[in-house]
Write an enzyme that holds these catalytic residues in place. Structure first.
Site, PDB file in Angstrom:
ATOM      1  CG  HIS A 100      11.078  -6.618   1.410  1.00 30.16           C
ATOM      2  ND1 HIS A 100      12.124  -6.841   0.558  1.00 30.16           N
ATOM      3  CD2 HIS A 100      10.594  -7.833   1.751  1.00 30.16           C
ATOM      4  CE1 HIS A 100      12.263  -8.150   0.373  1.00 30.16           C
ATOM      5  NE2 HIS A 100      11.353  -8.781   1.091  1.00 30.16           N
ATOM      6  CG  ASP A 113       7.031  -2.763  -1.607  1.00 33.21           C
ATOM      7  OD1 ASP A 113       6.326  -3.542  -2.277  1.00 33.21           O
ATOM      8  OD2 ASP A 113       7.936  -3.145  -0.843  1.00 33.21           O
ATOM      9  CD  GLN A 155       3.542  -9.312   1.792  1.00 32.75           C
ATOM     10  OE1 GLN A 155       2.511  -9.994   1.868  1.00 32.75           O
ATOM     11  NE2 GLN A 155       4.725  -9.869   1.579  1.00 32.75           N
ATOM     12  CE  LYS A 169       6.169 -10.913  -1.946  1.00 28.28           C
ATOM     13  NZ  LYS A 169       6.896 -11.848  -1.094  1.00 28.28           N
ATOM     14  CB  CYS A 225      13.682  -8.906   3.487  1.00 30.23           C
ATOM     15  SG  CYS A 225      14.238 -10.403   2.715  1.00 30.23           S
TER      16      CYS A 225
HETATM   17  C1  LIG Z   1       6.695  -5.616   1.199  1.00 26.11           C
HETATM   18  C2  LIG Z   1       7.562  -6.359   0.227  1.00 26.11           C
HETATM   19  N1  LIG Z   1       8.245  -5.659  -0.682  1.00 26.11           N
HETATM   20  C3  LIG Z   1       9.041  -6.255  -1.594  1.00 26.11           C
HETATM   21  C4  LIG Z   1       9.183  -7.622  -1.606  1.00 26.11           C
HETATM   22  C5  LIG Z   1      10.059  -8.234  -2.636  1.00 26.11           C
HETATM   23  O1  LIG Z   1       9.303  -9.033  -3.466  1.00 26.11           O
HETATM   24  P1  LIG Z   1      10.001  -9.868  -4.642  1.00 26.11           P
HETATM   25  O2  LIG Z   1      11.000 -10.753  -3.952  1.00 26.11           O
HETATM   26  O3  LIG Z   1       8.887 -10.626  -5.258  1.00 26.11           O
HETATM   27  O4  LIG Z   1      10.632  -8.902  -5.537  1.00 26.11           O
HETATM   28  C6  LIG Z   1       8.504  -8.397  -0.667  1.00 26.11           C
HETATM   29  C7  LIG Z   1       8.678  -9.844  -0.617  1.00 26.11           C
HETATM   30  O5  LIG Z   1       8.479 -10.491   0.375  1.00 26.11           O
HETATM   31  C8  LIG Z   1       7.663  -7.747   0.264  1.00 26.11           C
HETATM   32  O6  LIG Z   1       6.978  -8.427   1.177  1.00 26.11           O
END
Ligand SMILES: Cc1ncc(COP(=O)(O)O)c(C=O)c1O
Length: 398
Positions: free
Chosen positions: A115, A190, A193, A216, A356
């Site tokens: 992401h 990270d 998900q 989420k 993203c």
């Molecule tokens: C794999 C992953 N990492 C990071 C993020 C960023 O999350 P946040 O916007 O809650 O910081 C997302 C959000 O969709 C994501 O799917």
């Protein structure tokens, strides 16, 4: 079992078919009630005032820290730092650990399916410190193309997703974590998900850092979690400066607080953190075994239905192996935004775009994908209606 009844939005909007759970999930009544209850009974600032209300609010806030620590398998609750979201957690590590411990020409290893939140902070570190940023390739099943030679003595930091928000794949992290540690590199996972769909144990994983977002996970927006190993958090300098992160302040210097307060400058999202406990308790009550088995069945059902449409191409793993309930696809001759717009007219929410994840899109030559992301409260009927709507969108454009 009808889990939708736990989520008031489905009573307010009976026609709603919500298939955009990877962006953010809906919130159960227990979470909404917890927030209301916090403001009605406990509202006060934490950690600073001596009065009873502040003390009770502080206890509630710290209870969530304990709940999160239990949730990801650490015995040390001070290894849990509350942030605004996963993005802030990664920025904190890149700024604090990155600036203090990485040097010019050190290497940061990412993957092509990260992401943007797990790319841009490292590119910013590259701008500040001159580190090199390299990317692991991704195979068609959404797994990292990895062998241990990709981690060298130059690799000082590895930052990888635990589950792709585009492909739904769950890569095997263990060999990479072992290889990183063998070379003395640190690794951040990270789990934005992954944490929604699978139990996590940071000790078994041996992750140095791990991040996720409450929103989420059926919890409120504005709350993120950064887990970091005690010895690393202790040696890292503060990220943001302000109240609460200091022990003492003088005209020309300050002494930082202990962890985790060192990384929680200013008044945090107290109601959000307190409320997040209700979301984790809710997940715990249903249990990941149940959540996973429902989501696996729904994923298989969706993959079968979508595979039956000859003009639709699945992007990423085609089976339920090593994956969860995020499913990307493209439709012959139709832009994903038109697909999402067509479904939206029928009260069906899916996501369209680069999610993203522009690097993966560019590598695979895709302008964008459409994405269905399922939660355990979705039903086969939701999927049938979405598939029917997809057929209608195709007919409309041909
Ligand atoms: C794999 C992953 N990492 C990071 C993020 C960023 O999350 P946040 O916007 O809650 O910081 C997302 C959000 O969709 C994501 O799917």
């Amino acid at each position: 079992m009808d889990f939708k009844k736990d989520f008031p939005i489905f009573q307010h909007r009976p026609q709603l078919i919500y298939l955009d759970n990877a962006a953010t999930s809906q919130k159960p009544l227990v979470v909404l009630d917890a927030e209301k209850d916090y403001y009605e009974r406990l509202n006060s600032n934490i950690h600073r005032s001596a009065h009873f209300l502040a003390e009770e609010a502080t206890i509630a806030y710290e209870e969530t820290r304990q709940t999160v620590a239990d949730f990801i398998g650490t015995e040390k609750k001070h290894e849990i730092v509350f942030t605004r979201n996963a993005t802030e957690g990664i920025n904190l590590v890149a700024r604090s650990y990155g600036d203090a411990c990485l040097q010019e020409s050190d290497e940061v290893l990412l993957s092509k399916m990260e992401h943007h939140s797990n790319i841009v902070p490292w590119l910013q570190l590259k701008e500040r410190k001159g580190v090199n940023v390299r990317y692991l390739d991704i195979d068609e099943n959404g797994q990292f193309v990895f062998d241990s030679s990709q981690i060298t003595s130059k690799t000082k930091f590895v930052s990888l997703t635990g589950m792709s928000n585009i492909l739904g794949s769950i890569p095997d992290l263990k060999p990479i974590i072992a290889a990183a540690h063998a070379k003395g590199a640190k690794i951040l996972i990270d789990a934005c998900q992954l944490a929604v769909h699978s139990p996590i144990n940071v000790q078994e994983l041996d992750a140095d850092f791990l991040v996720f977002s409450a929103h989420k996970m059926y919890g409120p927006t504005g709350v993120g979690v950064l887990y970091g190993k005690e010895e690393l958090l202790k040696k890292m300098p503060p990220f943001l400066g302000g109240g609460e992160m200091i022990q003492e302040v003088f005209e020309d210097r300050f002494t930082p607080n202990d962890i985790p307060q060192k990384f929680e400058a200013g008044t945090p999202n107290i109601s959000g953190v307190v409320t997040f406990k209700a979301a984790i308790d809710y997940i715990g009550k249903i249990g990941f075994d149940k959540i996973r088995s429902i989501e696996q069945e729904l994923t298989e059902y969706t993959l079968n239905k979508l595979s039956a449409l000859p003009y639709l191409k699945l992007i990423g793993p085609k089976t339920t192996d090593n994956r969860s309930s995020v499913i990307s696809f493209a439709m012959e001759g139709i832009h994903p935004h038109d697909i999402a717009e067509g479904l939206s007219q029928k009260n069906i929410c899916i996501r369209a775009g680069h999610h993203c994840g522009q690097i993966l899109m560019d590598t695979w030559g895709l302008p964008a994908t459409a994405r269905i992301s399922l939660a355990f409260y979705n039903t086969k009927d939701d999927i049938e209606q979405a598939v029917h709507a997809l057929e209608e969108v195709y007919k409309y454009f041909h």
